[in-house]
Design a protein around this motif. Structure first.
Motif, PDB file in Angstrom:
ATOM      1  N   ALA A  30     -24.758  -6.565  15.870  1.00  0.00           N
ATOM      2  CA  ALA A  30     -23.645  -5.343  15.027  1.00  0.00           C
ATOM      3  C   ALA A  30     -22.298  -5.443  15.470  1.00  0.00           C
ATOM      4  O   ALA A  30     -21.497  -5.130  14.899  1.00  0.00           O
ATOM      5  CB  ALA A  30     -24.778  -4.544  16.401  1.00  0.00           C
ATOM      6  N   ILE A  31     -22.382  -6.334  16.126  1.00  0.00           N
ATOM      7  CA  ILE A  31     -20.968  -6.599  16.630  1.00  0.00           C
ATOM      8  C   ILE A  31     -19.857  -7.439  15.847  1.00  0.00           C
ATOM      9  O   ILE A  31     -18.418  -6.203  14.902  1.00  0.00           O
ATOM     10  CB  ILE A  31     -20.631  -7.482  18.622  1.00  0.00           C
ATOM     11  N   THR A  32     -20.201  -8.448  15.061  1.00  0.00           N
ATOM     12  CA  THR A  32     -19.572  -8.515  14.162  1.00  0.00           C
ATOM     13  C   THR A  32     -19.654  -7.779  12.512  1.00  0.00           C
ATOM     14  O   THR A  32     -18.651  -7.576  11.760  1.00  0.00           O
ATOM     15  CB  THR A  32     -19.842  -9.539  13.346  1.00  0.00           C
ATOM     16  N   MET A  33     -20.532  -7.155  12.852  1.00  0.00           N
ATOM     17  CA  MET A  33     -20.517  -6.055  11.117  1.00  0.00           C
ATOM     18  C   MET A  33     -19.985  -5.014  11.534  1.00  0.00           C
ATOM     19  O   MET A  33     -18.622  -4.743  10.693  1.00  0.00           O
ATOM     20  CB  MET A  33     -21.438  -5.882  10.583  1.00  0.00           C
ATOM     21  N   THR A  34     -20.122  -3.962  13.214  1.00  0.00           N
ATOM     22  CA  THR A  34     -18.767  -3.274  12.907  1.00  0.00           C
ATOM     23  C   THR A  34     -17.268  -3.769  12.754  1.00  0.00           C
ATOM     24  O   THR A  34     -16.198  -2.985  12.416  1.00  0.00           O
ATOM     25  CB  THR A  34     -19.280  -1.844  14.118  1.00  0.00           C
ATOM     26  N   ILE A  35     -17.034  -5.095  13.951  1.00  0.00           N
ATOM     27  CA  ILE A  35     -15.486  -5.097  13.367  1.00  0.00           C
ATOM     28  C   ILE A  35     -14.651  -5.534  12.336  1.00  0.00           C
ATOM     29  O   ILE A  35     -13.744  -4.883  11.711  1.00  0.00           O
ATOM     30  CB  ILE A  35     -15.418  -6.788  14.066  1.00  0.00           C
ATOM     31  N   GLN A  36     -16.195  -5.875  11.650  1.00  0.00           N
ATOM     32  CA  GLN A  36     -15.810  -5.903  10.094  1.00  0.00           C
ATOM     33  C   GLN A  36     -15.268  -4.918   9.255  1.00  0.00           C
ATOM     34  O   GLN A  36     -14.058  -4.464   8.388  1.00  0.00           O
ATOM     35  CB  GLN A  36     -16.374  -7.538   9.007  1.00  0.00           C
ATOM     36  N   HIS A  37     -16.629  -4.243   9.103  1.00  0.00           N
ATOM     37  CA  HIS A  37     -16.080  -2.644   8.403  1.00  0.00           C
ATOM     38  C   HIS A  37     -15.151  -2.560   9.140  1.00  0.00           C
ATOM     39  O   HIS A  37     -14.182  -1.791   8.540  1.00  0.00           O
ATOM     40  CB  HIS A  37     -17.602  -2.438   8.819  1.00  0.00           C
ATOM     41  N   LEU A  38     -14.903  -1.972   9.743  1.00  0.00           N
ATOM     42  CA  LEU A  38     -13.525  -1.132  10.899  1.00  0.00           C
ATOM     43  C   LEU A  38     -12.479  -1.444  10.220  1.00  0.00           C
ATOM     44  O   LEU A  38     -11.517  -1.419  10.485  1.00  0.00           O
ATOM     45  CB  LEU A  38     -14.096  -0.882  12.333  1.00  0.00           C
ATOM     46  N   ARG A  39     -12.295  -3.279  11.055  1.00  0.00           N
ATOM     47  CA  ARG A  39     -11.024  -3.802  10.367  1.00  0.00           C
ATOM     48  C   ARG A  39     -10.467  -3.457   8.653  1.00  0.00           C
ATOM     49  O   ARG A  39      -9.530  -3.279   8.635  1.00  0.00           O
ATOM     50  CB  ARG A  39     -11.296  -5.344  10.707  1.00  0.00           C
ATOM     51  N   HIS A  40     -11.715  -3.970   7.767  1.00  0.00           N
ATOM     52  CA  HIS A  40     -11.311  -3.442   6.258  1.00  0.00           C
ATOM     53  C   HIS A  40     -11.017  -1.864   6.153  1.00  0.00           C
ATOM     54  O   HIS A  40     -10.184  -1.782   5.018  1.00  0.00           O
ATOM     55  CB  HIS A  40     -12.842  -4.067   5.294  1.00  0.00           C
ATOM     56  N   ALA A  41     -11.695  -1.456   7.037  1.00  0.00           N
ATOM     57  CA  ALA A  41     -10.841   0.551   6.809  1.00  0.00           C
ATOM     58  C   ALA A  41     -10.101   0.582   7.101  1.00  0.00           C
ATOM     59  O   ALA A  41      -9.356   1.666   7.641  1.00  0.00           O
ATOM     60  CB  ALA A  41     -11.958   1.049   7.830  1.00  0.00           C
ATOM     61  N   GLY A  42      -8.982  -0.298   8.196  1.00  0.00           N
ATOM     62  CA  GLY A  42      -7.932  -0.192   8.228  1.00  0.00           C
ATOM     63  C   GLY A  42      -7.854   0.543   9.868  1.00  0.00           C
ATOM     64  O   GLY A  42      -6.393   1.084  10.171  1.00  0.00           O
ATOM     65  N   VAL A  43      -8.879   0.440  11.088  1.00  0.00           N
ATOM     66  CA  VAL A  43      -8.896   0.426  12.442  1.00  0.00           C
ATOM     67  C   VAL A  43      -8.475  -1.303  13.039  1.00  0.00           C
ATOM     68  O   VAL A  43      -8.694  -1.805  12.516  1.00  0.00           O
ATOM     69  CB  VAL A  43     -10.239   1.250  12.694  1.00  0.00           C
ATOM     70  N   SER A  44      -7.528  -0.259  13.808  1.00  0.00           N
ATOM     71  CA  SER A  44      -6.656  -1.153  14.663  1.00  0.00           C
ATOM     72  C   SER A  44      -7.482  -1.962  15.518  1.00  0.00           C
ATOM     73  O   SER A  44      -8.797  -1.354  15.744  1.00  0.00           O
ATOM     74  CB  SER A  44      -5.313  -0.441  15.865  1.00  0.00           C
ATOM     75  N   VAL A  45      -6.483  -3.618  15.983  1.00  0.00           N
ATOM     76  CA  VAL A  45      -8.072  -4.005  16.472  1.00  0.00           C
ATOM     77  C   VAL A  45      -8.204  -4.002  17.692  1.00  0.00           C
ATOM     78  O   VAL A  45      -8.848  -3.344  19.010  1.00  0.00           O
ATOM     79  CB  VAL A  45      -7.169  -5.367  17.056  1.00  0.00           C
ATOM     80  N   SER A  46      -7.232  -3.111  18.803  1.00  0.00           N
ATOM     81  CA  SER A  46      -7.290  -2.543  20.098  1.00  0.00           C
ATOM     82  C   SER A  46      -8.305  -1.112  19.942  1.00  0.00           C
ATOM     83  O   SER A  46      -8.973  -1.010  20.774  1.00  0.00           O
ATOM     84  CB  SER A  46      -5.561  -2.327  20.474  1.00  0.00           C
ATOM     85  N   THR A  47      -7.942  -0.812  19.129  1.00  0.00           N
ATOM     86  CA  THR A  47      -8.898   0.944  18.727  1.00  0.00           C
ATOM     87  C   THR A  47     -10.467   0.130  18.837  1.00  0.00           C
ATOM     88  O   THR A  47     -11.801   0.429  18.907  1.00  0.00           O
ATOM     89  CB  THR A  47      -8.471   1.862  17.336  1.00  0.00           C
ATOM     90  N   ILE A  48     -10.656  -0.693  17.564  1.00  0.00           N
ATOM     91  CA  ILE A  48     -12.526  -1.616  17.339  1.00  0.00           C
ATOM     92  C   ILE A  48     -12.622  -1.798  18.702  1.00  0.00           C
ATOM     93  O   ILE A  48     -13.952  -1.500  19.822  1.00  0.00           O
ATOM     94  CB  ILE A  48     -12.423  -2.437  16.281  1.00  0.00           C
ATOM     95  N   HIS A  49     -11.589  -2.827  19.661  1.00  0.00           N
ATOM     96  CA  HIS A  49     -11.657  -3.102  21.021  1.00  0.00           C
ATOM     97  C   HIS A  49     -12.537  -2.179  22.202  1.00  0.00           C
ATOM     98  O   HIS A  49     -13.986  -1.900  22.274  1.00  0.00           O
ATOM     99  CB  HIS A  49     -11.362  -4.391  21.627  1.00  0.00           C
TER     100      HIS A  49
END
Length: 86
Positions: A30-49
């Motif tokens: 779930a962590i890996t998929m969420t990171i990948q999905h949100l980065r693809h959607a343009g969400v910043s790394v700090s926001t995802i973290h």
């Protein structure tokens, strides 16, 4: 991207993960998929973290392990996790 959508995506991965995966492996998937999905959607790394740590309360060690991986690295990790389920 709102938190309701991001939480729903994370929870959706948890719900559809193969039942043969352990809870720890399911969380890692779930962590890996969420990171990948949100980065693809343009969400910043700090926001995802911050979302995964503060809102989801996911394993911070795993988040830090994957947060800077590129799409290919995240896909490889997901494939490895899924292959362990079968």
């Amino acid at each position: 991207m709102n938190k309701v959508f991001m939480t729903g995506y994370y929870q959706g991965v948890i719900e559809v993960a193969p039942a043969s995966l352990s809870a720890a492996k399911t969380e890692e998937l779930a962590i890996t998929m969420t990171i990948q999905h949100l980065r693809h959607a343009g969400v910043s790394v700090s926001t995802i973290h911050d979302f995964l740590v503060l809102d989801i309360h996911a394993n911070e060690r795993l988040i830090n392990k994957y947060i800077n991986d590129n799409a290919a690295e995240l896909e490889a990790a997901q494939a490895k996790l899924l292959s362990s389920a079968f």
